[in-house]
Design an enzyme around this catalytic site. Structure first.
Site, PDB file in Angstrom:
ATOM      1  N   ASP A 196      25.870 -14.267 -20.090  1.00 46.46           N
ATOM      2  CA  ASP A 196      25.902 -14.387 -18.630  1.00 46.46           C
ATOM      3  C   ASP A 196      24.798 -13.551 -17.982  1.00 46.46           C
ATOM      4  O   ASP A 196      25.006 -12.897 -16.966  1.00 46.46           O
ATOM      5  CB  ASP A 196      27.278 -13.978 -18.094  1.00 46.46           C
ATOM      6  CG  ASP A 196      27.460 -14.236 -16.600  1.00 46.46           C
ATOM      7  OD1 ASP A 196      26.804 -15.156 -16.063  1.00 46.46           O
ATOM      8  OD2 ASP A 196      28.251 -13.510 -15.960  1.00 46.46           O
ATOM      9  N   GLU A 250      24.394 -12.493  -7.308  1.00 43.70           N
ATOM     10  CA  GLU A 250      25.674 -13.204  -7.222  1.00 43.70           C
ATOM     11  C   GLU A 250      26.556 -12.635  -6.116  1.00 43.70           C
ATOM     12  O   GLU A 250      27.236 -13.369  -5.399  1.00 43.70           O
ATOM     13  CB  GLU A 250      26.405 -13.147  -8.570  1.00 43.70           C
ATOM     14  CG  GLU A 250      25.893 -14.136  -9.595  1.00 43.70           C
ATOM     15  CD  GLU A 250      26.111 -15.582  -9.168  1.00 43.70           C
ATOM     16  OE1 GLU A 250      27.102 -15.868  -8.481  1.00 43.70           O
ATOM     17  OE2 GLU A 250      25.265 -16.413  -9.510  1.00 43.70           O
ATOM     18  N   TYR A 295      17.497 -12.505 -11.882  1.00 41.95           N
ATOM     19  CA  TYR A 295      18.829 -12.986 -12.223  1.00 41.95           C
ATOM     20  C   TYR A 295      19.267 -12.445 -13.590  1.00 41.95           C
ATOM     21  O   TYR A 295      19.522 -13.190 -14.536  1.00 41.95           O
ATOM     22  CB  TYR A 295      18.847 -14.516 -12.198  1.00 41.95           C
ATOM     23  CG  TYR A 295      20.229 -15.093 -12.054  1.00 41.95           C
ATOM     24  CD1 TYR A 295      20.977 -14.912 -10.884  1.00 41.95           C
ATOM     25  CD2 TYR A 295      20.803 -15.827 -13.083  1.00 41.95           C
ATOM     26  CE1 TYR A 295      22.239 -15.437 -10.753  1.00 41.95           C
ATOM     27  CE2 TYR A 295      22.069 -16.366 -12.962  1.00 41.95           C
ATOM     28  CZ  TYR A 295      22.787 -16.160 -11.800  1.00 41.95           C
ATOM     29  OH  TYR A 295      24.048 -16.694 -11.670  1.00 41.95           O
ATOM     30  N   HIS A 337      28.021 -12.625 -13.278  1.00 43.88           N
ATOM     31  CA  HIS A 337      29.203 -13.136 -12.581  1.00 43.88           C
ATOM     32  C   HIS A 337      30.411 -12.211 -12.718  1.00 43.88           C
ATOM     33  O   HIS A 337      31.423 -12.417 -12.044  1.00 43.88           O
ATOM     34  CB  HIS A 337      29.597 -14.516 -13.119  1.00 43.88           C
ATOM     35  CG  HIS A 337      28.653 -15.611 -12.745  1.00 43.88           C
ATOM     36  ND1 HIS A 337      27.574 -15.960 -13.522  1.00 43.88           N
ATOM     37  CD2 HIS A 337      28.638 -16.427 -11.660  1.00 43.88           C
ATOM     38  CE1 HIS A 337      26.927 -16.954 -12.950  1.00 43.88           C
ATOM     39  NE2 HIS A 337      27.539 -17.260 -11.815  1.00 43.88           N
ATOM     40  N   HIS A 356      27.914 -20.022  -0.652  1.00 45.31           N
ATOM     41  CA  HIS A 356      27.480 -19.195  -1.786  1.00 45.31           C
ATOM     42  C   HIS A 356      26.202 -19.752  -2.392  1.00 45.31           C
ATOM     43  O   HIS A 356      25.212 -19.020  -2.586  1.00 45.31           O
ATOM     44  CB  HIS A 356      28.597 -19.154  -2.834  1.00 45.31           C
ATOM     45  CG  HIS A 356      28.194 -18.551  -4.147  1.00 45.31           C
ATOM     46  ND1 HIS A 356      28.607 -17.302  -4.556  1.00 45.31           N
ATOM     47  CD2 HIS A 356      27.427 -19.037  -5.162  1.00 45.31           C
ATOM     48  CE1 HIS A 356      28.105 -17.031  -5.744  1.00 45.31           C
ATOM     49  NE2 HIS A 356      27.380 -18.070  -6.142  1.00 45.31           N
ATOM     50  N   GLU A 357      26.210 -21.043  -2.731  1.00 42.52           N
ATOM     51  CA  GLU A 357      25.064 -21.612  -3.430  1.00 42.52           C
ATOM     52  C   GLU A 357      23.823 -21.667  -2.545  1.00 42.52           C
ATOM     53  O   GLU A 357      22.715 -21.391  -3.001  1.00 42.52           O
ATOM     54  CB  GLU A 357      25.417 -23.009  -3.957  1.00 42.52           C
ATOM     55  CG  GLU A 357      26.450 -23.009  -5.069  1.00 42.52           C
ATOM     56  CD  GLU A 357      26.000 -22.242  -6.312  1.00 42.52           C
ATOM     57  OE1 GLU A 357      24.782 -22.079  -6.518  1.00 42.52           O
ATOM     58  OE2 GLU A 357      26.870 -21.795  -7.071  1.00 42.52           O
TER      59      GLU A 357
END
Length: 342
Positions: free
Chosen positions: A259, A186, A177, A264, A162-163
């Protein structure tokens, strides 16, 4: 780690858990600001590629140990080709970098994160009970978790995938983002993080668990993972962490300022669309559904401020170009089932 989980720990956890979660939240705010900045830089530099390194160099991994500090990259403990060391986190990071590199190389012919042979760097044991992992634009960083709610963040291959995929997205689409483009950012990381694990295990779409971070939660937590692509909103329901609030349909889309606009949370919607497409297409999810999403990410039609609808249209178009009318119909239907008409 979604900030809303950490915020709930600050409200509901023990004194130590609250302190560790608050510290993580403060640091994560800086890391996510850097991610926004990186996306802006990538957007301005699209089309400018650095010189290609040796394409046969392999992953060129280096793992450092921050030893509980926040100093990067830390003391080098393992480099490419060296044998395993006594530190399990260092070995998990090393193996996870390699598995992610192999996935992108073998499945998509991609030469590392930037497709230009970028060396893969990671630092383990970052911070004091740091409850997260992140990509800072240059390397991976892993916390050890608090040991009460969360294990070390090297334990889940899908988290590593994922990262690192945030780096791929920065390089290819520079998705902003924030709001829907941030939720797509994400989601793309969740999709390919899951595919990295499925590829390593040789699983079909039907065999996969479609969970992100399923090894991360300790036995003290009532839940199975941080997120579920198969069933967003069902990953956990815990007195400290609260309940999973990811929507699986546009009717549940969350409008918020925190967020970065719920990146997320609302990512559950495109996550569900990918899962539905992968199941409908069958076989190994990386072969058709994954290829469609990867080529869509690289398509010039996907702009940094892409919306769910615009990205859905590109995936449907790519499905037809890459495979045919049946695949295009399956992808369009997957998006329709989450409330997005193509």
């Amino acid at each position: 780690m979604p900030p809303h989980i950490l915020e709930r720990i600050v409200r509901n956890g023990s004194d130590d858990q609250r302190s560790w979660a608050l510290s993580t939240l403060v640091q994560d705010g800086s890391h996510r600001t850097i991610r926004v900045h990186n996306a802006q830089l990538r957007s301005a530099q699209r089309g400018a590629a650095p010189p290609r390194l040796d394409p046969d160099a392999g992953p060129r991994r280096t793992v450092g140990d921050a030893a509980g500090t926040e100093a990067l990259p830390g003391r080098t403990v393992r480099t490419e080709g060296e044998a395993a060391v006594d530190d399990v986190a260092a070995n998990e990071a090393y193996d996870g970098l390699g598995a992610t590199f192999r996935f992108y190389s073998e499945v998509f012919g991609r030469d590392s994160i930037d497709d230009e042979g970028m060396a893969l760097l990671a630092t383990v044991h970052y911070g004091d009970h740091y409850d997260n992992a992140f990509w800072n634009g240059r390397q991976m960083v892993f916390g050890d978790g608090d040991g009460e709610l969360f294990q070390r963040f090297t334990v889940s291959l899908d988290i590593i995938g994922h990262e690192l995929t945030h780096g791929v997205t920065e390089d290819e689409a520079a998705l902003m983002y924030v709001n829907q483009s941030g939720a797509l950012n994400e989601s793309v990381s969740d999709v390919f993080g899951s595919l990295v694990k499925q590829h390593a295990l040789g699983q079909t779409a039907e065999q996969a668990d479609w969970l992100i971070g399923d090894e991360l939660l300790t036995d003290a937590v009532s839940g199975v993972a941080l997120r579920s692509l198969k069933d967003p909103g069902t990953a956990y329901d815990d007195p400290v962490l609260g309940d999973d609030i990811q929507p699986a349909h546009m009717t549940g889309y969350v409008q918020m300022t925190g967020d970065n606009g719920g990146v997320h949370i609302n990512s559950g919607i495109p996550n569900k669309a990918f899962y539905l497409a992968a199941i409908a297409l069958g076989g190994h999810a990386w072969e058709r559904a994954g290829r469609i999403w990867y080529e869509s990410l690289r398509a010039p039609q996907v702009r940094p401020n892409a919306t769910f609808r615009s990205f859905a249209a590109v995936t449907s178009r790519q499905a037809g170009v890459l495979f045919g009318a049946d695949e295009r119909k399956a992808v369009a239907e997957a998006w329709r089932e989450v409330g997005i008409a193509v």
